[in-house]
Structure formats: structure tokens, C-alpha cells
Design an enzyme around this catalytic site. Structure first.
Site, PDB file in Angstrom:
ATOM      1  N   ASN A 172       0.864  -1.178   0.000  1.00 22.91           N
ATOM      2  CA  ASN A 172       0.000   0.000   0.000  1.00 22.91           C
ATOM      3  C   ASN A 172       0.897   1.224   0.000  1.00 22.91           C
ATOM      4  O   ASN A 172       1.911   1.247   0.706  1.00 22.91           O
ATOM      5  CB  ASN A 172      -0.865   0.041   1.264  1.00 22.91           C
ATOM      6  CG  ASN A 172      -1.952  -1.006   1.242  1.00 22.91           C
ATOM      7  OD1 ASN A 172      -2.642  -1.170   0.248  1.00 22.91           O
ATOM      8  ND2 ASN A 172      -2.097  -1.737   2.320  1.00 22.91           N
ATOM      9  N   TYR A 176      -1.548  10.298   2.374  1.00 27.84           N
ATOM     10  CA  TYR A 176      -2.426  10.673   3.487  1.00 27.84           C
ATOM     11  C   TYR A 176      -1.673  11.737   4.281  1.00 27.84           C
ATOM     12  O   TYR A 176      -0.473  11.582   4.528  1.00 27.84           O
ATOM     13  CB  TYR A 176      -2.694   9.489   4.422  1.00 27.84           C
ATOM     14  CG  TYR A 176      -3.032   8.185   3.738  1.00 27.84           C
ATOM     15  CD1 TYR A 176      -4.175   8.038   2.955  1.00 27.84           C
ATOM     16  CD2 TYR A 176      -2.202   7.077   3.883  1.00 27.84           C
ATOM     17  CE1 TYR A 176      -4.467   6.826   2.341  1.00 27.84           C
ATOM     18  CE2 TYR A 176      -2.491   5.860   3.275  1.00 27.84           C
ATOM     19  CZ  TYR A 176      -3.622   5.743   2.500  1.00 27.84           C
ATOM     20  OH  TYR A 176      -3.912   4.545   1.889  1.00 27.84           O
ATOM     21  N   ARG A 177      -2.360  12.785   4.674  1.00 26.18           N
ATOM     22  CA  ARG A 177      -1.649  13.810   5.447  1.00 26.18           C
ATOM     23  C   ARG A 177      -1.175  13.221   6.782  1.00 26.18           C
ATOM     24  O   ARG A 177      -1.870  12.377   7.371  1.00 26.18           O
ATOM     25  CB  ARG A 177      -2.546  15.030   5.655  1.00 26.18           C
ATOM     26  CG  ARG A 177      -3.716  14.771   6.575  1.00 26.18           C
ATOM     27  CD  ARG A 177      -4.656  15.976   6.622  1.00 26.18           C
ATOM     28  NE  ARG A 177      -5.566  15.876   7.737  1.00 26.18           N
ATOM     29  CZ  ARG A 177      -6.875  16.121   7.668  1.00 26.18           C
ATOM     30  NH1 ARG A 177      -7.448  16.480   6.531  1.00 26.18           N
ATOM     31  NH2 ARG A 177      -7.637  16.024   8.745  1.00 26.18           N
ATOM     32  N   TRP A 190      -5.364   8.427   7.556  1.00 21.69           N
ATOM     33  CA  TRP A 190      -5.933   7.659   6.442  1.00 21.69           C
ATOM     34  C   TRP A 190      -7.428   7.528   6.687  1.00 21.69           C
ATOM     35  O   TRP A 190      -7.882   7.149   7.753  1.00 21.69           O
ATOM     36  CB  TRP A 190      -5.245   6.334   6.210  1.00 21.69           C
ATOM     37  CG  TRP A 190      -4.938   5.436   7.364  1.00 21.69           C
ATOM     38  CD1 TRP A 190      -5.723   5.137   8.444  1.00 21.69           C
ATOM     39  CD2 TRP A 190      -3.728   4.665   7.513  1.00 21.69           C
ATOM     40  NE1 TRP A 190      -5.080   4.259   9.253  1.00 21.69           N
ATOM     41  CE2 TRP A 190      -3.871   3.935   8.712  1.00 21.69           C
ATOM     42  CE3 TRP A 190      -2.579   4.501   6.744  1.00 21.69           C
ATOM     43  CZ2 TRP A 190      -2.867   3.063   9.160  1.00 21.69           C
ATOM     44  CZ3 TRP A 190      -1.603   3.638   7.205  1.00 21.69           C
ATOM     45  CH2 TRP A 190      -1.754   2.941   8.392  1.00 21.69           C
ATOM     46  N   ASP A 285      -8.417  21.784   4.433  1.00 19.55           N
ATOM     47  CA  ASP A 285      -8.348  20.739   3.415  1.00 19.55           C
ATOM     48  C   ASP A 285      -8.772  21.205   2.017  1.00 19.55           C
ATOM     49  O   ASP A 285      -8.905  22.397   1.753  1.00 19.55           O
ATOM     50  CB  ASP A 285      -9.149  19.514   3.860  1.00 19.55           C
ATOM     51  CG  ASP A 285     -10.658  19.793   3.864  1.00 19.55           C
ATOM     52  OD1 ASP A 285     -11.089  20.770   3.232  1.00 19.55           O
ATOM     53  OD2 ASP A 285     -11.397  19.022   4.495  1.00 19.55           O
TER      54      ASP A 285
HETATM   55  C1  LIG Z   1      -2.532  16.444  -1.553  1.00 17.94           C
HETATM   56  C2  LIG Z   1      -3.387  15.274  -1.187  1.00 17.94           C
HETATM   57  C3  LIG Z   1      -3.644  14.990   0.157  1.00 17.94           C
HETATM   58  C4  LIG Z   1      -4.429  13.900   0.506  1.00 17.94           C
HETATM   59  N1  LIG Z   1      -4.668  13.655   1.839  1.00 17.94           N
HETATM   60  C5  LIG Z   1      -5.379  12.568   2.198  1.00 17.94           C
HETATM   61  C6  LIG Z   1      -5.571  12.258   3.578  1.00 17.94           C
HETATM   62  O1  LIG Z   1      -5.130  12.958   4.474  1.00 17.94           O
HETATM   63  N2  LIG Z   1      -6.265  11.132   3.870  1.00 17.94           N
HETATM   64  C7  LIG Z   1      -6.778  10.300   2.917  1.00 17.94           C
HETATM   65  O2  LIG Z   1      -7.365   9.281   3.243  1.00 17.94           O
HETATM   66  N3  LIG Z   1      -6.654  10.601   1.596  1.00 17.94           N
HETATM   67  C8  LIG Z   1      -5.945  11.695   1.223  1.00 17.94           C
HETATM   68  N4  LIG Z   1      -5.770  11.986  -0.099  1.00 17.94           N
HETATM   69  C9  LIG Z   1      -6.427  11.139  -1.120  1.00 17.94           C
HETATM   70  C10 LIG Z   1      -5.700   9.818  -1.277  1.00 17.94           C
HETATM   71  O3  LIG Z   1      -4.342  10.032  -1.602  1.00 17.94           O
HETATM   72  C11 LIG Z   1      -6.348   8.965  -2.362  1.00 17.94           C
HETATM   73  O4  LIG Z   1      -7.658   8.689  -1.956  1.00 17.94           O
HETATM   74  C12 LIG Z   1      -5.604   7.679  -2.647  1.00 17.94           C
HETATM   75  O5  LIG Z   1      -6.392   6.874  -3.491  1.00 17.94           O
HETATM   76  C13 LIG Z   1      -5.270   6.936  -1.375  1.00 17.94           C
HETATM   77  O6  LIG Z   1      -4.582   5.757  -1.658  1.00 17.94           O
HETATM   78  P1  LIG Z   1      -5.292   4.343  -1.457  1.00 17.94           P
HETATM   79  O7  LIG Z   1      -6.446   4.301  -2.456  1.00 17.94           O
HETATM   80  O8  LIG Z   1      -4.210   3.375  -1.800  1.00 17.94           O
HETATM   81  O9  LIG Z   1      -5.748   4.260  -0.058  1.00 17.94           O
HETATM   82  C14 LIG Z   1      -4.979  13.064  -0.486  1.00 17.94           C
HETATM   83  C15 LIG Z   1      -4.720  13.341  -1.833  1.00 17.94           C
HETATM   84  C16 LIG Z   1      -3.939  14.430  -2.186  1.00 17.94           C
HETATM   85  C17 LIG Z   1      -3.682  14.705  -3.636  1.00 17.94           C
END
Ligand SMILES: Cc1cc2nc3c(=O)[nH]c(=O)nc-3n(C[C@H](O)[C@H](O)[C@H](O)COP(=O)(O)O)c2cc1C
Length: 487
Positions: A172, A176-177, A190, A285
């Protein structure tokens, strides 16, 4: 074309396209740099910035707005259309299966070509040049941003959070911030619908108390973008990074067993403490509101900091659209279109309007074949991967250009009878950031079927005929246009 090797090569690429500016005076990652980056994006035609002197973080540089333009991203990835990236996975499976031996060998070659996207383990990585352990390993080294004045702390805003899936062992790698909560502690935000959270829940179920993890900062553009892509579980995200890059990702194994991109600028090695759950936020956000989650998130405990010489930190800034994240959202829209079309062949195109903040709104055109097809598509889209987090979906006919908001408005205005064509799904899941719902992650959805209606959907009557000019008159007017003295 070989993929761009790393973040610094990508910055050189941006500079060669006149899409990078350097700032040589000192600037602070606390509020100042985020404000500069936002200002540039709000002007309309953004560019990337490399801050060469970072206040409080000697030796570190900061890159921002690196995904300032979708077209530059496309060029950097060496493709004519971004959809090609999704087609790499799905096209070999489409088309009639070959019956002759020659055709079989050819198609075998196509399927085997997927092998070139597999991650490759390597024994060397630039970030091994500096390894800090014990008391020296500290989050304080990292020039993390404070993005908005009322944020709960400094944040890693674009760390590729690495954890291995406890069930299948796939990697994975999600953006995620991460809120810095101490010298050696960060809180990983997450969200409930994301793969990191799934790994947390599965690990707890297996009785684990901690899981090895790494936060990776700065990599090549394809790998960085992959972190923010909704790659369906359980496809390995390093494998998908190879698909985006067009070539397998070189990965380096950390002492804790986690493989990370070998081209990373900074790697923070440690583990997720599943028993230390903490408050997170507020954080300004993507919607332009402070998000203060009511649930608790796990703690990342830092054990080792690795970095290249003169490391480049990359952080994204959030706020009201359109900022850099809009380009990242558009990238997802394009590369996942082939996947969506594989599952829902009626889908012609999709648009996530920039001010809809990814999960807010989607316009989808379909080739309609039967009564109720518009609603069928709406229901399917409302349940599909992260697209299912979309709050409002409008479905239109195939001849409507979904990238032209006025054509969509025309279709909604002239094809929709609200009591027949509007679908409200109450008490459903919703994006955890959605500020509109009082109960986080739980809200409702709106679907609008703006397709033209078939007789079965239209009281047995034929849909009205659309106006079209007389072709002979069109030819006449075209021929005489100059005579009218109009332009
Ligand atoms: C700048 C930025 C910040 C993000 N921050 C978060 C966050 O804090 N938490 C989260 O769950 N997704 C966040 N996302 C969205 C996830 O990166 C996105 O949903 C991604 O698909 C997550 O990976 P996963 O599908 O493998 O879980 C962010 C995206 C961007 C572009």
C-alpha cells in the site's frame, strides 16, 4: 522513452519547459511557502517552484506546485493521451481471443509485457547517503508545512505512506496527510475508505499491535502521482507505479522489511502503533474548510531518517480550488477511464469538475441502450471504488461533451423532470472530508439522469425532435458569409 528518474530530474524537465522558477532568498515552510504556492495557482497558469533556502532547515530545499499543469504531467510521462496509462492494463484483455498459434503467441507477448511494470528490487539507493538514528532521527529535521494558520500543527502533506497489506502482502502506498505530533511521532490521517485504514483494521483483527511503515517524500512524477490514485485493492501500488511510469519501479528494502522507491529524496522509517490512537487536525483541506475529525487516527513512530545529499522536500498545499490537487484529480479521471469503461462499457467519458473537489461532483456520458439505463449507470457509479464517494453524479447522453459544463447544464435543464429523473440515496457513505454532513462519512447521494428519455420512460411518447438547420441553407450562408459584411 525512459521514465524520469527522480524528483530532481523532474524539476530539470519542468525547467526545460519553462515551468519552474527558483527562489533563492530564504522562505519559511510555516505559512509563507504555502501562501506563495497558492497565489501562483490561483493566478490561473501555475508553475512549479524550487525554494533553495529554507528557513530553519539548512541543507534542505523545497519543491512545490510540481503538478501545476496536466499537459506537462502528460509530457513528463511520455504519453500522447493519459488514457494510454489505463489502457496498458486493460487493452491486452480486450478484443477477440486469438485462435491460431501465431495470434496466441502475439497475445501471450502482450500479457507478458505486463511483467515490465513489476517493481525491481535494487541494492542501492541515493537516500542511503545519510542515515540518522537514535536521538538524531527527528521529525524536526523535515521542512514540513504549516498550510493554514489554524492547522493543528505542521504536516507532511504529500508523504507516500507505505504499509504492507496484512492479508495479501501487496504494498500500500497512499498519500495521506501526516500531522507531526512530536519529535518522533506523527498522526496518520488515512480515511475510512482508504487502503491504509483497511490495513489497520485487518492488522488489528489479526492481533497485531504495530505494523512496519515508511513515509516517503519526493520521487519520480509517476510514482508520486500513484500514491494519490485510487488503485483498486489488492493491486500492488508499486506495480501500478510501474504501469504509470511505463517501466517497473526500482525499490529498496529498508531494515524494517518495507520496500520503498529507491529514487526517494527522504525516507522516514518506523512503524504504525495501532494502540496509540490520537486526535488529528484541524487541517485546512481541499474543500477550503478546516477539517477536524471526530475519530482517532494511529501514530507513526519514527525510527530512522534517510535522505539524499541536499534533499528536496515536496509538499502539496490544499485550500479552495483550483490548486495543484485539481491537476492530480484530473490525472485520476483520465487514467482510470479505461478501467471504468471495462466495468461499465456504456460509459463514454467522465469529467470531475475542478471546483467539485474530486468527490463532490461528476459528469458522466453514456451510450444509452434501454429504458432505465441512465439510473442503472448512476447506481453502478455510486458503488464503484472511490468514485462511489462522489456526492452528486450527473449522467448525460454520449453526444454531450462532459468537459463543457454548459452542455451539461443544457442537458440537465432540457432533459430532466425532477420527480422522474432525480435519485436521492439517503443514509449512505460519503467522503470523510465532506463538510456538509453532520455525521462524518455518512450522508446521502444525488444522481441526476439527464439522458433523453425513451418512449417507455416518457409516457409512451417519442422524445421531441431536436432542431437542426437545413443543410442547403447552411451551405448557402457559408458561401455568402463574406457578402454579409459581418466579420
Ligand atoms: C494532496 C493530497 C492529500 C491527501 N490527503 C489525504 C488524507 O489525508 N487522507 C486520505 O485518506 N486521503 C488523502 N488523499 C487522497 C488519497 O491520496 C487517495 O484517496 C488515494 O487513493 C489513497 O490511496 P489508497 O487508495 O491506496 O488508499 C490526499 C490526496 C492528495 C492529492
Amino acid at each position: 522513452m525512459k521514465p524520469i528518474a527522480d524528483l530532481r530530474s523532474y524539476l530539470e524537465f519542468l525547467e526545460s519547459k519553462d515551468m519552474l522558477r527558483r527562489v533563492s532568498v530564504e522562505a519559511s515552510p510555516i505559512l509563507e511557502i504555502p501562501e506563495i504556492l497558492r497565489r501562483i495557482m490561483y493566478r490561473g497558469s501555475g508553475y512549479a517552484v524550487l525554494f533553495e533556502k529554507v528557513k530553519g532547515h539548512e541543507g534542505f530545499r523545497i519543491a512545490g506546485n510540481i503538478f501545476c499543469s496536466l499537459d506537462v504531467v502528460r509530457q513528463a510521462l511520455g504519453v500522447e493521451r493519459l488514457e494510454v496509462i489505463g489502457e496498458r492494463l486493460f487493452e491486452p484483455l480486450k478484443g477477440p481471443p486469438p485462435l491460431g498459434i501465431g495470434g496466441k503467441l502475439r497475445s501471450l507477448g502482450e500479457v507478458l509485457s505486463l511483467g515490465k511494470y513489476m517493481p525491481k528490487a535494487v541494492g542501492r539507493a541515493g537516500f542511503t547517503a545519510n542515515v540518522l538514528e537514535g536521538r538524531e532521527a527527528s521529525f524536526n529535521l523535515i521542512p514540513a508545512f504549516k498550510v493554514w494558520p489554524k492547522d493543528g500543527g505542521r504536516y507532511l502533506t504529500y508523504a507516500l505512506v507505505h504499509v504492507r497489506d496484512p492479508v495479501r502482502g501487496v504494498m500500500n502506498m497512499g498519500v495521506y496527510r501526516v500531522m507531526i505530533a512530536g519529535d518522533k511521532e506523527g498522526v496518520v490521517h488515512w480515511q475510512i475508505h482508504k487502503r491504509g485504514m483497511q490495513a489497520q483494521q485487518d492488522s488489528v483483527e489479526k492481533g497485531e499491535r504495530r505494523i512496519p511503515a515508511a513515509l516517503v517524500i519526493g520521487s519520480d512524477p509517476g510514482t508520486l502521482l500513484t500514491g494519490a490514485m485510487p488503485v483498486p485493492y489488492p493491486i500492488d501500488k508499486h506495480l501500478f507505479a510501474g504501469v504509470v511510469r511505463g517501466e517497473g519501479l526500482p525499490v529498496y528494502r529498508l531494515p524494517n522489511g518495507i520496500h520503498v522507491p529507491a529514487n526517494a529524496e527522504i525516507v522516514l522509517e518506523g512503524y504504525i502503533d495501532l494502540e496509540d490512537l490520537r486526535e488529528e487536525g484541524p487541517y485546512g483541506d481541499h474543500f477550503g474548510y478546516y477539517d477536524k475529525p471526530s475519530r482517532l487516527f494511529p501514530t507513526f513512530r519514527l525510527e530512522r531518517v534517510w535522505h539524499r545529499e541536499e534533499p528536496i522536500y515536496y509538499g502539496s498545499v490544499t485550500g479552495k480550488p483550483p490548486l495543484e490537487d485539481v491537476v492530480i484529480g484530473k490525472f485520476a479521471e483520465r487514467i482510470f477511464l479505461p478501467a471504468i469503461q471495462t466495468l461499465l462499457p456504456e460509459v463514454v467519458d467522465i469529467d470531475l469538475p475542478p471546483h467539485g473537489v474530486f468527490q463532490g461532483m461528476a459528469f458522466v456520458s453514456i451510450r444509452k441502450r434501454y429504458p432505465g439505463h441512465g439510473k442503472k449507470a448512476l447506481l453502478a457509479l455510486m458503488g464503484l471504488g472511490q468514485l462511489s464517494l462522489t456526492k452528486i453524479i450527473v449522467v448525460v447522453d454520449h453526444d454531450i461533451n462532459v468537459h463543457d459544463v454548459n452542455q451539461v447544464i443544457w442537458a440537465v435543464s432540457s432533459h430532466v423532470d425532477p420527480q422522474r429523473d432525480v435519485l436521492v440515496v439517503p443514509h449512505s457513505h460519503t467522503d470523510e472530508l465532506d463538510p456538509a454532513t453532520p455525521t462524518p462519512m455518512y450522508g446521502s447521494k444525488l444522481g441526476i439522469d439527464a439522458t433523453r428519455k425513451l418512449p417507455e420512460e416518457y409516457g409512451g411518447k417519442q422524445w421531441p425532435e431536436e432542431v437542426a438547420p437545413d443543410p442547403e441553407t447552411v451551405r448557402l450562408v457559408e458561401g455568402r458569409w463574406g457578402e454579409y459584411g459581418l466579420d
